[in-house]
Scaffold this active site. Structure first.
Site, PDB file in Angstrom:
ATOM      1  N   HIS A   1       0.831  -1.212   0.000  1.00  0.00           N
ATOM      2  CA  HIS A   1       0.000   0.000   0.000  1.00  0.00           C
ATOM      3  C   HIS A   1       0.864   1.261   0.000  1.00  0.00           C
ATOM      4  O   HIS A   1       0.433   2.304   0.469  1.00  0.00           O
ATOM      5  CB  HIS A   1      -0.952   0.041   1.202  1.00  0.00           C
ATOM      6  CG  HIS A   1      -1.699  -1.241   1.427  1.00  0.00           C
ATOM      7  ND1 HIS A   1      -2.970  -1.474   0.943  1.00  0.00           N
ATOM      8  CD2 HIS A   1      -1.329  -2.396   2.051  1.00  0.00           C
ATOM      9  CE1 HIS A   1      -3.349  -2.702   1.280  1.00  0.00           C
ATOM     10  NE2 HIS A   1      -2.372  -3.284   1.948  1.00  0.00           N
TER      11      HIS A   1
ATOM     12  N   SER B   1      14.974  22.115 -14.694  1.00  0.00           N
ATOM     13  CA  SER B   1      13.807  22.942 -14.970  1.00  0.00           C
ATOM     14  C   SER B   1      14.275  24.275 -15.515  1.00  0.00           C
ATOM     15  O   SER B   1      15.319  24.781 -15.124  1.00  0.00           O
ATOM     16  CB  SER B   1      13.024  23.147 -13.677  1.00  0.00           C
ATOM     17  OG  SER B   1      12.193  24.283 -13.794  1.00  0.00           O
TER      18      SER B   1
ATOM     19  N   LYS C   1      15.830  21.843  -9.446  1.00  0.00           N
ATOM     20  CA  LYS C   1      15.163  20.625  -9.902  1.00  0.00           C
ATOM     21  C   LYS C   1      16.053  19.715 -10.734  1.00  0.00           C
ATOM     22  O   LYS C   1      16.887  20.159 -11.514  1.00  0.00           O
ATOM     23  CB  LYS C   1      13.954  20.988 -10.763  1.00  0.00           C
ATOM     24  CG  LYS C   1      12.897  21.717  -9.973  1.00  0.00           C
ATOM     25  CD  LYS C   1      11.819  20.792  -9.485  1.00  0.00           C
ATOM     26  CE  LYS C   1      10.771  20.634 -10.557  1.00  0.00           C
ATOM     27  NZ  LYS C   1       9.658  19.838 -10.053  1.00  0.00           N
TER      28      LYS C   1
ATOM     29  N   GLU D   1       9.572   9.133 -16.541  1.00  0.00           N
ATOM     30  CA  GLU D   1       8.186   9.603 -16.714  1.00  0.00           C
ATOM     31  C   GLU D   1       7.689   9.344 -18.130  1.00  0.00           C
ATOM     32  O   GLU D   1       6.575   8.870 -18.348  1.00  0.00           O
ATOM     33  CB  GLU D   1       8.103  11.107 -16.444  1.00  0.00           C
ATOM     34  CG  GLU D   1       8.372  11.500 -15.010  1.00  0.00           C
ATOM     35  CD  GLU D   1       8.568  13.003 -14.892  1.00  0.00           C
ATOM     36  OE1 GLU D   1       7.586  13.741 -14.986  1.00  0.00           O
ATOM     37  OE2 GLU D   1       9.729  13.445 -14.746  1.00  0.00           O
TER      38      GLU D   1
END
Ligand code: ARG
Length: 469
Positions: free
Chosen positions: A160, A281, A287, A294
């Protein structure tokens, strides 16, 4: 504006409907990807026609030479593809006839584009599956290599997405190796059904020429021929099965990508992304984004789409060939490109991931990952499991109140919950011990992980040998 054109929508139809229809039905701009397989299939067909006396030996030889010459032109990029000729098959045949004259027109004897496209595509799908299989093997090699480096390192295992029990990093990585190994096995199973030749079915009913379809199958390396001509030209279940395999590979890759995205998040901090596989970024200088993971997760969608698309194309088709089936190719071509690239990029990315093992170890101290150990300890002292579970729950609550781990509770504190607890409990409460003691088959214990590594290495050896021969 010419008077006859519709003023609302006619602007783009200046070329006239005939040209628009030709563009609509044209497939050569993408099915040219199948040129090599089409030539291979045609050469096998021509050779068989020559042997069977349908063509003279000289005609067959000239066709084969001519097909090789066409192949050279395509390879060299000097071939002129003609949209008016519809597809890869007609383009190649037309050029063959240009090169060798009338003999070229005899290649299509005893054959239809319907069985031709089916054989060509079967060859193409088989080649693609072989490519994926190699990609999976390379990926498993990378996983096994990284797992072998991290047999001693532990991290929280989750259920979970909540901390559950500690596992070794090797165990976590090998879970994926086993998934990809099954994927490779699935490709092998699929290949048995892909490598069956439809040639001889002709348009749909067979042909009157004395063909030897098995000889064509042998020559292209297929095990046998399809038993029914209408089935042979009209089913695409071999593509669907390959697309299901592709979808499953992408699903597994996507899950691994999701782990990488999570692990790269500073809240986990379990991996550092190699620069080559991440981007910054344009606005936030701090970042470092896991874009490659992704994007791979995202590309899974289009592979699922290809599978759903073709299932839908096929569902209402009466026997035998229908032009709808031309829609079998673009989705597969796209899926092939996606799967091939994703497999090799994932293998490369895994090779360079920096595992922050100290962060992983640290994370094991939070979240009461050793709670099961305390329960199991009590069971070993003769406490029934349900009661042990309850006592452990009380211990967790007590530790939580004091903002510390179970291992930080004092012996009197623990004994207040159960008098059966002795000071040997602290050894059991170490996370490393929890990993070391899980030696059931497939467990995270070091001997179990060692056996998994051995089994996977043995498998990798046999598949590398197969790939070489
Ligand atoms: N390009 C077609 C396809 O991919 C080839 C078969 C066309 N056959 C026909 N009778 N129109 O399906």
């Amino acid at each position: 504006m010419p008077a006859h054109t519709n003023s609302t929508w006619g602007g783009r139809f200046s070329a006239g409907p005939a040209e628009a229809v030709a563009a609509y039905t044209d497939s050569q701009h993408y099915d040219r990807a199948l040129w090599e397989q089409d030539i291979r299939a045609s050469k096998a067909h021509a050779r068989m026609l020559g042997r069977q006396g349908v063509l003279t030996a000289d005609e067959a030889a000239r066709i084969i030479e001519g097909l090789d010459a066409v192949g050279e032109e395509i390879r060299a990029g000097t071939f002129t593809w003609q949209p008016a000729l519809e597809d890869v098959h007609m383009n190649i045949e037309a050029r063959l006839t240009e090169l060798i004259g009338d003999a070229g027109k005899k290649l299509h004897t005893g054959r239809s584009r319907n069985d031709q496209v089916a054989l060509t595509f079967r060859l193409f799908v088989a080649d693609a599956l072989e490519g994926w299989r190699k990609g999976l093997v390379a990926l498993c090699e990378a996983l096994v290599r990284r797992a072998a480096e991290h047999r001693q390192d532990i991290l929280p295992g989750y259920t979970h997405l909540q901390p559950a029990q500690p596992v070794s990093l090797a165990q976590h990585l090998l879970a994926y190796a086993w998934m990809f190994r099954r994927d490779a096995g699935r490709l092998g199973d699929t290949l048995k059904r892909v490598r069956v030749s439809p040639l001889g079915a002709a348009a749909l009913a067979g042909t009157t020429y004395p063909l030897d379809p098995q000889a064509v199958a042998d020559e292209v390396g297929f095990a046998g021929i399809l038993a029914n001509s209408m089935d042979a030209v009209s089913d695409r279940d071999f593509v669907l099965e390959a697309l299901f395999d592709a979808a499953t590979i992408m699903m597994h890759l996507s899950r691994l990508c999701e782990e990488i995205v999570l692990w790269a998040n500073p809240a986990f901090g379990f991996v550092r992304l190699p620069d080559a596989f991440s981007t910054g970024s344009s606005i936030m200088p701090q970042k470092k984004n896991p874009d490659v993971a992704e994007l791979m997760r995202g590309k899974t969608g289009r592979v699922y789409g290809a599978l759903m698309g073709l299932l839908t194309v096929m569902k209402g088709l009466p026997l035998a060939y229908n032009r709808d089936m031309q829609e079998d190719k673009e989705g597969f071509l796209d899926a092939n490109a996606t799967v091939s690239a994703s497999l090799s990029i994932m293998a490369a990315m895994l090779g360079e991931l920096v595992f922050r093992t100290e962060r992983m170890r640290e994370a094991c101290t939070a979240g009461f990952l050793n709670a099961t150990e305390l329960a199991d300890y009590l069971v070993a002292q003769g406490v029934p499991f349900r009661e042990a579970h309850h006592v452990t729950g009380q211990a967790v609550a007590a530790a939580e109140r004091e903002n510390k781990g179970l291992e930080d509770l004092t012996l009197p504190e623990l004994q207040a919950l159960s008098p059966r607890i002795g000071d040997d409990v602290y050894r059991v409460l170490q996370c490393a011990a929890a990993v070391e003691r899980r030696e059931t088959p497939g467990g995270t214990g070091p001997r179990s992980v060692g056996r998994q590594l051995e089994a996977l290495r043995r498998w990798l050896e046999t598949v590398s040998i197969q790939a070489d021969t």
